[in-house]
Motif scaffolding. Sequence first.
Motif, mmCIF file in Angstrom:
data_model
loop_
_atom_site.group_PDB
_atom_site.id
_atom_site.type_symbol
_atom_site.label_atom_id
_atom_site.label_comp_id
_atom_site.label_asym_id
_atom_site.label_seq_id
_atom_site.Cartn_x
_atom_site.Cartn_y
_atom_site.Cartn_z
ATOM 1 N N LEU A 121 0.827 -1.209 0.000
ATOM 2 C CA LEU A 121 0.000 0.000 0.000
ATOM 3 C C LEU A 121 0.860 1.258 0.000
ATOM 4 O O LEU A 121 0.480 2.274 -0.576
ATOM 5 N N ALA A 122 2.040 1.193 0.621
ATOM 6 C CA ALA A 122 2.920 2.362 0.661
ATOM 7 C C ALA A 122 3.407 2.771 -0.721
ATOM 8 O O ALA A 122 3.703 3.945 -0.961
ATOM 9 N N ARG A 123 3.483 1.806 -1.661
ATOM 10 C CA ARG A 123 4.022 2.110 -2.983
ATOM 11 C C ARG A 123 2.951 2.623 -3.946
ATOM 12 O O ARG A 123 3.235 2.900 -5.099
ATOM 13 N N ARG A 124 1.728 2.748 -3.484
ATOM 14 C CA ARG A 124 0.655 3.221 -4.360
ATOM 15 C C ARG A 124 0.682 4.739 -4.463
ATOM 16 O O ARG A 124 1.282 5.427 -3.651
ATOM 17 N N ASP A 125 0.009 5.254 -5.506
ATOM 18 C CA ASP A 125 0.180 6.665 -5.832
ATOM 19 C C ASP A 125 -0.434 7.619 -4.812
ATOM 20 O O ASP A 125 0.206 8.564 -4.357
ATOM 21 N N PHE A 126 -1.708 7.361 -4.417
ATOM 22 C CA PHE A 126 -2.401 8.283 -3.522
ATOM 23 C C PHE A 126 -3.080 7.498 -2.398
ATOM 24 O O PHE A 126 -3.414 6.322 -2.549
ATOM 25 N N THR A 127 -3.311 8.177 -1.290
ATOM 26 C CA THR A 127 -3.918 7.502 -0.143
ATOM 27 C C THR A 127 -5.302 6.953 -0.480
ATOM 28 O O THR A 127 -5.706 5.912 0.045
ATOM 29 N N ILE A 128 -6.040 7.638 -1.361
ATOM 30 C CA ILE A 128 -7.389 7.166 -1.699
ATOM 31 C C ILE A 128 -7.341 5.888 -2.526
ATOM 32 O O ILE A 128 -8.370 5.225 -2.696
#
Length: 357
Positions: A119-126
């Motif tokens: 999840l940390a490597r994803r673009d945005f928190t949403i």
Amino acid sequence: MIPNRFAPTIRELKPVVERFAERGFHLYLVGGIVRDLLLGPTTSDVSDVDLTTDAEPNEILTTLAGMVHSINRAGERFGTIACSLGSTRLEITTHRAEAYATTSRKPEVRFSTSLADDLARRDFTINAIAIELTATEPLLIDPYNGVADLVARRLATPLSADISFGEDPLRMLRAARFIARFDLTPAEGMIVAIEKLAPRLDILSRERIRDELSRLLILPDPTKGLQLLVDTPLAINFLPALASLRLEQDPVHHHKDVLAHTIAVVQKCSPRLRLRLAALLHDIAKPKTRAIGPDGVTFHFHDVVGARMATSILTELRYPKDFIGDVSKLVALHLRFHGYDAGWTDSAVRRYVRDAG
């Protein structure tokens, strides 16, 4: 609490979920479908589902054997197995923890057993919200407060914006699209990071930039995204002529400048890519054709010069040749509509249809 509108998707995935659980693997619903179903029941295309797991690609294939069809292994080296479950297309990806070289947006893929790493490597928190499906009851996992950002209509990155945009500069263009699509406000520090890191767009292919621009332009209202591109150095990288329209006054259309008029025209056009690009570029030659005479400021032949500039810009962005011809023709013809209110004859309408192809 997971909204009831998730229930149909969770039911459909139950056979796959049970198979993963039997083999001791975790399976999580992630990505756009989670975000969209949290926003409301009608915003998500549930025919495409993204899942992540601690199983590695070979283990995913073994687990899915005999229960899905149309298996696609093209993304296997990146940890992704695509397949179909009935009419639903699944992409199941092993948790990843990636490292990026400074000269490329292509990461060195490392598999991980940690959902937090993934999840940390994803673009945005949403987009970094997950639902664990293999738990006793579906469990929402939101380590980066993506739900709170959805509620607040805020766009933020899981890690610092400097890290996120430095690793993958395409995310800066995606930020413009998400801000426009969901009417979001950039989180504190995001604009500063974009202003600092905009030159990293140089490592992207023109095709990547083209695709993000296209996705932005066909949104119902791309205004906020276009505004972000021109208010930061992003547009200078691939559409410098657009940013320069701000310097040109617009005494005719009651906007403070030609750029404001241009963005308003884009918003009012039907969200079809040819039309939206023609709207974006229709006055692109005004700075080049500006002249001051006895009658004030003129932009003679900006339609003709603009068509040539549109051809050059769209060629640089690698749009198809026939597509470029269509957009350039619309730019060349855009002044023909002046005087329409005074009453065109049927033959005038037919001439325009013929000339516009």
